[in-house]
Every structure is written in C-alpha cells, then in structure tokens.
Design a protein around this motif. Structure first.
Motif, PDB file in Angstrom:
ATOM      1  N   ALA A 165      22.847  -9.810-115.188  1.00 12.32           N
ATOM      2  CA  ALA A 165      22.442 -11.361-114.550  1.00 12.32           C
ATOM      3  C   ALA A 165      22.877 -11.401-113.155  1.00 12.32           C
ATOM      4  O   ALA A 165      24.054 -11.028-112.640  1.00 12.32           O
ATOM      5  N   PRO A 166      22.046 -12.027-112.187  1.00 16.28           N
ATOM      6  CA  PRO A 166      22.462 -12.112-110.991  1.00 16.28           C
ATOM      7  C   PRO A 166      23.715 -13.048-110.717  1.00 16.28           C
ATOM      8  O   PRO A 166      23.851 -13.973-111.298  1.00 16.28           O
ATOM      9  N   ARG A 167      24.430 -12.824-109.498  1.00 11.13           N
ATOM     10  CA  ARG A 167      25.565 -13.641-109.524  1.00 11.13           C
ATOM     11  C   ARG A 167      25.023 -14.686-108.219  1.00 11.13           C
ATOM     12  O   ARG A 167      24.399 -14.350-107.375  1.00 11.13           O
ATOM     13  N   MET A 168      25.507 -15.946-108.412  1.00 12.73           N
ATOM     14  CA  MET A 168      25.238 -17.018-107.835  1.00 12.73           C
ATOM     15  C   MET A 168      26.500 -17.195-106.608  1.00 12.73           C
ATOM     16  O   MET A 168      27.780 -17.196-107.012  1.00 12.73           O
ATOM     17  N   THR A 169      26.193 -17.155-105.182  1.00 13.45           N
ATOM     18  CA  THR A 169      27.077 -17.282-104.020  1.00 13.45           C
ATOM     19  C   THR A 169      26.631 -18.339-103.145  1.00 13.45           C
ATOM     20  O   THR A 169      25.122 -18.371-102.991  1.00 13.45           O
ATOM     21  N   VAL A 170      27.268 -19.017-102.222  1.00 16.94           N
ATOM     22  CA  VAL A 170      26.997 -19.581-101.070  1.00 16.94           C
ATOM     23  C   VAL A 170      27.333 -18.829-100.103  1.00 16.94           C
ATOM     24  O   VAL A 170      28.529 -18.502 -99.752  1.00 16.94           O
ATOM     25  N   GLU A 171      26.493 -18.463 -99.168  1.00 16.13           N
ATOM     26  CA  GLU A 171      26.501 -17.460 -98.262  1.00 16.13           C
ATOM     27  C   GLU A 171      25.699 -17.708 -96.820  1.00 16.13           C
ATOM     28  O   GLU A 171      24.892 -18.696 -96.910  1.00 16.13           O
ATOM     29  N   VAL A 172      26.006 -16.998 -95.638  1.00 15.53           N
ATOM     30  CA  VAL A 172      25.277 -17.051 -94.493  1.00 15.53           C
ATOM     31  C   VAL A 172      24.715 -15.883 -94.401  1.00 15.53           C
ATOM     32  O   VAL A 172      25.479 -14.609 -94.321  1.00 15.53           O
ATOM     33  N   PRO A 173      23.482 -15.400 -94.146  1.00 11.80           N
ATOM     34  CA  PRO A 173      23.121 -13.955 -93.611  1.00 11.80           C
ATOM     35  C   PRO A 173      23.379 -13.712 -92.238  1.00 11.80           C
ATOM     36  O   PRO A 173      23.775 -14.438 -91.154  1.00 11.80           O
ATOM     37  N   VAL A 174      23.575 -12.257 -91.957  1.00  9.37           N
ATOM     38  CA  VAL A 174      23.708 -11.809 -90.685  1.00  9.37           C
ATOM     39  C   VAL A 174      22.707 -11.611 -89.987  1.00  9.37           C
ATOM     40  O   VAL A 174      21.842 -10.710 -91.049  1.00  9.37           O
ATOM     41  N   LEU A 175      22.447 -12.139 -88.755  1.00  4.36           N
ATOM     42  CA  LEU A 175      21.210 -11.759 -88.283  1.00  4.36           C
ATOM     43  C   LEU A 175      21.425 -10.834 -87.092  1.00  4.36           C
ATOM     44  O   LEU A 175      20.245 -10.378 -86.882  1.00  4.36           O
ATOM     45  N   ALA A 176      22.286 -10.755 -86.526  1.00  2.00           N
ATOM     46  CA  ALA A 176      22.673  -9.792 -85.495  1.00  2.00           C
ATOM     47  C   ALA A 176      24.152  -9.214 -85.396  1.00  2.00           C
ATOM     48  O   ALA A 176      24.858 -10.168 -85.723  1.00  2.00           O
ATOM     49  N   ILE A 177      24.231  -8.002 -85.256  1.00  5.67           N
ATOM     50  CA  ILE A 177      25.390  -7.535 -84.930  1.00  5.67           C
ATOM     51  C   ILE A 177      25.395  -6.736 -83.760  1.00  5.67           C
ATOM     52  O   ILE A 177      24.832  -5.630 -83.269  1.00  5.67           O
ATOM     53  N   GLY A 178      26.559  -7.160 -82.684  1.00  5.71           N
ATOM     54  CA  GLY A 178      26.632  -6.463 -81.269  1.00  5.71           C
ATOM     55  C   GLY A 178      25.372  -6.706 -80.388  1.00  5.71           C
ATOM     56  O   GLY A 178      24.298  -7.795 -80.955  1.00  5.71           O
ATOM     57  N   SER A 179      25.052  -5.725 -79.587  1.00  3.19           N
ATOM     58  CA  SER A 179      23.888  -6.159 -78.791  1.00  3.19           C
ATOM     59  C   SER A 179      22.527  -5.143 -79.266  1.00  3.19           C
ATOM     60  O   SER A 179      21.503  -5.435 -78.761  1.00  3.19           O
ATOM     61  N   GLY A 180      22.589  -4.512 -80.411  1.00  4.08           N
ATOM     62  CA  GLY A 180      21.523  -3.685 -80.907  1.00  4.08           C
ATOM     63  C   GLY A 180      21.995  -3.080 -82.128  1.00  4.08           C
ATOM     64  O   GLY A 180      23.054  -2.956 -82.521  1.00  4.08           O
ATOM     65  N   SER A 181      20.952  -2.586 -82.688  1.00  7.43           N
ATOM     66  CA  SER A 181      21.376  -1.592 -83.856  1.00  7.43           C
ATOM     67  C   SER A 181      22.274  -0.478 -83.815  1.00  7.43           C
ATOM     68  O   SER A 181      23.031  -0.161 -84.864  1.00  7.43           O
ATOM     69  N   SER A 182      22.265   0.201 -82.719  1.00 12.77           N
ATOM     70  CA  SER A 182      23.413   1.215 -82.566  1.00 12.77           C
ATOM     71  C   SER A 182      24.653   0.807 -82.446  1.00 12.77           C
ATOM     72  O   SER A 182      25.395   1.532 -82.955  1.00 12.77           O
ATOM     73  N   ASP A 183      25.097  -0.620 -82.246  1.00 14.93           N
ATOM     74  CA  ASP A 183      26.355  -0.933 -82.307  1.00 14.93           C
ATOM     75  C   ASP A 183      26.877  -0.833 -83.861  1.00 14.93           C
ATOM     76  O   ASP A 183      27.910  -0.530 -83.832  1.00 14.93           O
ATOM     77  N   TYR A 184      25.987  -1.453 -84.578  1.00 14.07           N
ATOM     78  CA  TYR A 184      26.114  -1.279 -86.158  1.00 14.07           C
ATOM     79  C   TYR A 184      26.395   0.027 -86.633  1.00 14.07           C
ATOM     80  O   TYR A 184      27.282   0.481 -87.387  1.00 14.07           O
ATOM     81  N   GLN A 185      25.306   0.819 -86.118  1.00 14.50           N
ATOM     82  CA  GLN A 185      25.334   2.263 -86.616  1.00 14.50           C
ATOM     83  C   GLN A 185      26.652   3.096 -86.079  1.00 14.50           C
ATOM     84  O   GLN A 185      26.967   3.951 -86.986  1.00 14.50           O
ATOM     85  N   GLU A 186      27.327   2.609 -84.950  1.00 13.04           N
ATOM     86  CA  GLU A 186      28.502   3.378 -84.907  1.00 13.04           C
ATOM     87  C   GLU A 186      29.558   3.394 -85.825  1.00 13.04           C
ATOM     88  O   GLU A 186      30.386   3.896 -85.942  1.00 13.04           O
ATOM     89  N   LEU A 187      29.497   2.048 -86.628  1.00 11.51           N
ATOM     90  CA  LEU A 187      30.540   1.987 -87.732  1.00 11.51           C
ATOM     91  C   LEU A 187      30.412   2.925 -88.753  1.00 11.51           C
ATOM     92  O   LEU A 187      31.413   3.341 -89.415  1.00 11.51           O
ATOM     93  N   GLY A 188      29.280   3.581 -88.975  1.00 13.07           N
ATOM     94  CA  GLY A 188      29.220   4.764 -89.761  1.00 13.07           C
ATOM     95  C   GLY A 188      30.210   5.993 -89.585  1.00 13.07           C
ATOM     96  O   GLY A 188      30.346   6.781 -90.489  1.00 13.07           O
ATOM     97  N   GLY A 189      30.874   5.790 -88.173  1.00 12.83           N
ATOM     98  CA  GLY A 189      31.728   6.768 -88.277  1.00 12.83           C
ATOM     99  C   GLY A 189      33.184   6.572 -88.585  1.00 12.83           C
ATOM    100  O   GLY A 189      34.138   7.169 -88.497  1.00 12.83           O
TER     101      GLY A 189
END
Length: 213
Positions: free
Chosen positions: A4-28
């Motif tokens: 069964a799905p869990r219920m939460t009150v949350e806010v979605p992340v729309l952007a991280i840093g100045s572009g997708s590469s900033d987030y992908q760097e966290l993969g390291g």
C-alpha cells in the motif's frame, strides 16, 4: 503483491544547481544516484493510511475505530493549506535511515520550518480529536508515522553511501528550487467520510495560513 502507498506531505524538487550536470556530479559521492525527476523533501510522513488508522484504534482500545480514524485523517489531509514554492541551498551530504541512505542536508528558509512545525501541531490536534491520549508518546511509537527522531532535519534522499564512514561530507554549495507542497499518493486516498461515521467532520489544519508563505 504491491504494498500500500505511503502518505506524506512533501515538496517536489524542481531544480538543483545551475543544470543537470551539477546533480550528476553527486554520482561521484554516492552509489545508485536517484533520478532527479521525483526527488522531494518530506515535511511530514503519515505512512500507510490503514496502518495509521489501526495504530489509532489500538492506542485508544477501540474507542476510536480504524474506520473513524481513516475518515478523519483523509479529511485532515485534504484540508491542509499548501506551502508555496521556495528556494533553498545545500552544502553537505549526510547519512539517513540508519546509514543506509545518502541525502543532501537542506538549509530551508524559516517560514518553511514554521510550516513544518504547524503540520506537527495540526497532527496533535487531529489525534486529540481522535481521543488519543499521551499524543507525544503515540507519535514517537506509531509504526505508521515512523518518527525516528523528535527533531526534523530537512533533506533530499539521493542515493546510497559509498563508504562506511559516518560523515557528514562538505560539497560545493548547491542552489535548490522547490515547488508547492503536495500530498504524495493523494490519488489513492478514499473519499472523506466513506464508511467511517462522522469522524471526518472535524479535521483541523495547520494554524497560521501556511499556504501564503
């Protein structure tokens, strides 16, 4: 069998840093980097509705039935005012979930912390109306709510830790953009009042008009 799905009150992340590469760097820095689409910051975890309602019924020894608790909780969730979108930042990775999850610790504006406090206050009011005594003990003991710590740490889960070290780890500061708050898995909520007597007629919402912040 799908859980069964869990219920939460949350806010979605729309952007991280100045572009997708900033987030992908966290993969390291983490293993199993999560897809950026779908990342969120949880403001309040309610859990599986049926489990939460049963926790209430068990705690009150049946004075409040699970059906009444479920109906009132649905009405309460549906009546919560929304928190508007906001910007924040993160400058370090931390361990979450007993060390199984890596997350960005988020420095949120004060009005977001105030809104989160108002959610907890409203939860207290809901539980009072459901005739739950020793509300703080119930909140910390409810398996559905899953409160591990009394203090809220804003974070975004992003993957699994690469090492057994406890951290935290400083990272290059990241600007974060969040959207309006929402109820996760809202589409799975039953209609308020369905099969639960009059329990859904008295669902309090957070004080102070969190939707304008």
């Amino acid at each position: 069998m799908q859980s069964a799905p869990r219920m939460t009150v949350e806010v979605p992340v729309l952007a991280i840093g100045s572009g997708s590469s900033d987030y992908q760097e966290l993969g390291g820095r983490v293993d199993g980097l999560r897809r950026q689409q779908g990342l969120h910051l949880t403001l309040l975890h309610v859990g599986v509705l049926a489990d939460f309602a049963q926790d209430v019924a068990d705690w009150t020894k049946g004075i409040t039935t699970a059906a009444e608790a479920a109906s009132a909780t649905v009405a309460w969730l549906e009546g919560l005012p929304a928190l508007g979108g906001f910007t924040a930042s993160s400058g370090r990775l931390v361990l979450l979930g007993g060390g199984r999850v890596s997350g960005l610790e988020v420095d949120v504006p004060q009005h977001v912390r105030d809104y989160q406090v108002s959610l907890v206050t409203a939860l207290h009011e809901l539980l009072d109306e459901l005739l739950v005594d020793n509300v703080d003990d119930f909140i910390l003991g409810s398996r559905a709510l899953g409160f591990r710590y009394p203090r809220w740490t804003p974070h975004i889960a992003v993957g699994r830790p690469k090492t057994r070290e406890r951290g935290p780890w400083e990272i290059e500061p990241l600007a974060l953009q969040f959207g309006e708050s929402r109820i996760r898995n809202r589409q799975f909520l039953p209609a308020a009042g369905a099969g639960a007597g009059d329990g859904g007629d008295h669902a309090p919402g957070p004080p102070g008009g969190g939707g304008t912040q």
